[in-house]
Design a protein around this motif. Structure first.
Motif, PDB file in Angstrom:
ATOM      1  N   LEU A 200       0.804  -1.217   0.000  1.00 16.36           N
ATOM      2  CA  LEU A 200       0.000   0.000   0.000  1.00 16.36           C
ATOM      3  C   LEU A 200       0.846   1.280   0.000  1.00 16.36           C
ATOM      4  O   LEU A 200       0.337   2.343   0.332  1.00 16.36           O
ATOM      5  CB  LEU A 200      -0.930  -0.004   1.215  1.00 16.36           C
ATOM      6  N   GLU A 244      -3.347  -4.441   5.015  1.00 16.80           N
ATOM      7  CA  GLU A 244      -3.304  -5.054   3.686  1.00 16.80           C
ATOM      8  C   GLU A 244      -4.393  -6.110   3.547  1.00 16.80           C
ATOM      9  O   GLU A 244      -5.073  -6.188   2.524  1.00 16.80           O
ATOM     10  CB  GLU A 244      -1.927  -5.670   3.434  1.00 16.80           C
ATOM     11  N   VAL A 247      -7.818  -4.355   3.197  1.00 20.09           N
ATOM     12  CA  VAL A 247      -8.004  -3.739   1.879  1.00 20.09           C
ATOM     13  C   VAL A 247      -8.352  -4.801   0.843  1.00 20.09           C
ATOM     14  O   VAL A 247      -9.280  -4.640   0.040  1.00 20.09           O
ATOM     15  CB  VAL A 247      -6.740  -2.963   1.454  1.00 20.09           C
ATOM     16  N   VAL A 377      -7.292   0.818  -6.448  1.00 13.51           N
ATOM     17  CA  VAL A 377      -7.466   1.683  -5.285  1.00 13.51           C
ATOM     18  C   VAL A 377      -6.755   3.007  -5.526  1.00 13.51           C
ATOM     19  O   VAL A 377      -5.556   3.044  -5.745  1.00 13.51           O
ATOM     20  CB  VAL A 377      -6.885   1.012  -4.020  1.00 13.51           C
ATOM     21  N   VAL A 380      -6.529   4.998   0.304  1.00 16.64           N
ATOM     22  CA  VAL A 380      -7.071   4.350   1.496  1.00 16.64           C
ATOM     23  C   VAL A 380      -6.978   5.363   2.620  1.00 16.64           C
ATOM     24  O   VAL A 380      -5.884   5.739   3.034  1.00 16.64           O
ATOM     25  CB  VAL A 380      -6.292   3.065   1.868  1.00 16.64           C
ATOM     26  N   LEU A 395     -11.843   2.732   1.398  1.00 18.46           N
ATOM     27  CA  LEU A 395     -11.193   2.580   0.108  1.00 18.46           C
ATOM     28  C   LEU A 395     -11.868   3.510  -0.892  1.00 18.46           C
ATOM     29  O   LEU A 395     -13.090   3.537  -0.991  1.00 18.46           O
ATOM     30  CB  LEU A 395     -11.314   1.142  -0.405  1.00 18.46           C
TER      31      LEU A 395
END
Length: 425
Positions: A200, A244, A247, A377, A380, A395
């Motif tokens: 991320l 993680e 997500v 994405v 976040v 998200l």
């Protein structure tokens, strides 16, 4: 030929900057604590490279050196400067890296020799990384550095500078083994995985201040404005593996299990492709109209040159020029053509999400999976929850917004995946 010209120009520029530095003038950007002195020569041309001390910023520089030498950490110094409302370099908030910098590269307040009245130039050069195409800095050997005494720009005396250097050496010796081990392990891990430091990386942001969430410890994310600058109250942190996991789970729930995905994406693709067709049709019509107008203008010019000028030609030529300017203006303002949306894009994204967890740790496919995630994405956003240690993750991304396309009357937030995550103690 062009490449040779640019190379020769770069060499001349380098020689010119070197000559300027050897005369005691700056050869690069503006450092905190100084301002540009505007002067002109006898011909009215600007004289470049002159600097002078900004007294109020010089006091801040000396404060940083005194506090660091007395045992205060760069992080604590930055936080206190921000609390006191003192603007940092470029008017931004202070961060620990702005103070600590990189000793071997001479960056950061504590490593800038200009504060001792010594101008150092040519510490590094920039080359293109063949793997990314980006310019990256590389240190030059010290024998190539250019040093010039500029006593009128001294801010910190020798005693204060040496006190700060002594503390830097103490810290380096204290953490030498640990730092070397962590760097070696990190280098091996990145080389093996061939993907970003974190899945991320660059996607996490703070819901309180809008700043970035980054790795503040080896495997834990936190708001950088809180932990490095003290300008945000969001003290919630979260374990890397946990966010993680959340997500990926959120993407699966939204993009794999949602029944509306296929219909929403189909409607979106149809609308985007319809707009594309209209833009292309208008562009083709404008192109043909412009060709017709230019032919008419050329015909008038040929007639005049052949001695067949008539007074009415002037008015006609002016009208044609007006039409040409109108068409060209419309063409200049037209949005750039974009590729049509593939009708099976929903299926493509679903497949990507399903295989994410299987390939993320694969040395070959891990990087591709991480890059594909960025296409799903956009951001976040992490915010504190109402419970102790709770972090709410939202998200946000283009495809998540597409899911709302078929339901425009619904709450805009439907395009977000909201998950609550407990932050481990």
């Amino acid at each position: 030929m062009n490449a040779l010209f640019l190379k020769d120009l770069a060499k001349k520029t380098h020689r010119g900057l070197r000559g300027r530095v050897e005369k005691g003038k700056a050869g690069g950007g503006l450092c905190y604590g100084y301002r540009v002195v505007k002067k002109t020569d006898s011909g009215g041309e600007p004289i470049r490279g002159d600097r002078e001390i900004v007294p109020e910023q010089a006091e801040v520089v000396r404060r940083i050196f005194h506090e660091f030498a007395s045992g205060k950490s760069p992080k604590a110094i930055a936080a206190d400067l921000n609390k006191d409302g003192i603007p940092g370099p470029l008017g931004r908030a202070w961060g620990d890296t702005s103070i600590r910098g990189h000793a071997s590269r001479g960056t950061g307040i504590l490593n800038n020799e200009l504060y001792t009245g010594v101008l150092v130039w040519n510490r590094q050069r920039f080359v293109k990384d063949p793997s990314t195409g980006k310019r990256v800095s590389r240190p030059n050997p010290e024998s190539e550095w250019i040093r010039t005494e500029v006593p009128h720009l001294r801010i910190a005396d020798d005693e204060l500078w040496q006190a700060a250097k002594a503390r830097q050496q103490q810290i380096a010796m204290l953490f030498e083994t640990t730092t070397a081990g962590m760097r070696e392990a990190r280098a091996k891990r990145l080389h093996a995985a061939r993907r970003p430091v974190s899945l991320l990386s660059g996607l996490l942001s703070c819901g309180c201040c809008g700043g970035k969430y980054g790795l503040i410890l080896r495997d834990r994310f936190g708001c950088l404005n809180h932990h490095r600058r003290g300008t945000c109250n969001n003290n919630r942190t979260i374990v890397r593996a946990r966010i993680e996991e959340r997500v990926l789970s959120g993407l699966k729930d939204r993009l794999v299990c949602a029944e509306s995905v296929a219909e929403a994406v189909r409607a979106y693709a149809e609308e985007m492709n319809r707009l594309n067709r209209e833009r292309r049709a208008q562009a083709e019509a404008d192109r043909k109209a412009l060709e017709k107008v230019e032919r008419a203008i050329a015909g008038i010019i040929v007639a005049i040159e052949d001695g067949m000028y008539q007074p009415v030609m002037k008015a006609r030529a002016e009208e044609l020029e007006r039409q040409k300017a109108e068409i060209m203006g419309r063409m200049a303002e037209a949005p750039a053509d974009v590729p049509d949306v593939h009708p099976n894009i929903a299926t493509i994204y679903r497949i990507r999400v399903v295989v994410f967890t299987e390939v993320l740790n694969d040395p070959v496919g891990g990087r591709e999976a991480a890059e594909a995630l960025c296409s799903l994405v956009g951001e976040v956003v992490l915010s504190p929850g109402s419970k102790r240690g709770e972090v709410i993750a939202e998200l946000r991304g283009e495809l998540l917004g597409i899911l709302d396309f078929a339901n425009p009357r619904q709450d805009h937030r439907i395009g977000e995946v909201r998950t609550k995550v407990e932050a481990s103690p």
